[in-house]
Design a protein around this motif. Structure first.
Motif: not given
Length: 72
Positions: A47-58
């Motif tokens: 979940e932490g890695f998914r959030q990192v990717v989502e933050d970068a994309l947003l």
């Protein structure tokens, strides 16, 4: 212990115009009874890695909106 990530995201608009952004992020992992930083939100590594990717994309989408490349 931090894991540092750097994402380079590219958007190719109509007419082959290319927009690119580079974003840095950090995922902090603690082991045992160690406390994480005060701003940290406990979660699983996946979940932490998914959030990192989502933050970068947003962040990239926000930058493209601020530049008027994509609508808000």
């Amino acid at each position: 212990m931090p894991d540092n990530y750097e994402f380079t995201i590219t958007y190719r608009g109509i007419g082959a115009t290319k927009y690119q952004g580079t974003y840095q992020h950090r995922l902090i992992t603690t082991m045992g009874h160690a406390d994480g930083p005060a701003f940290a939100v406990p979660t699983t590594p996946d979940e932490g890695f998914r959030q990192v990717v989502e933050d970068a994309l947003l962040n990239f989408i926000q930058d493209m909106q601020d530049k008027g490349v994509v609508p808000k």
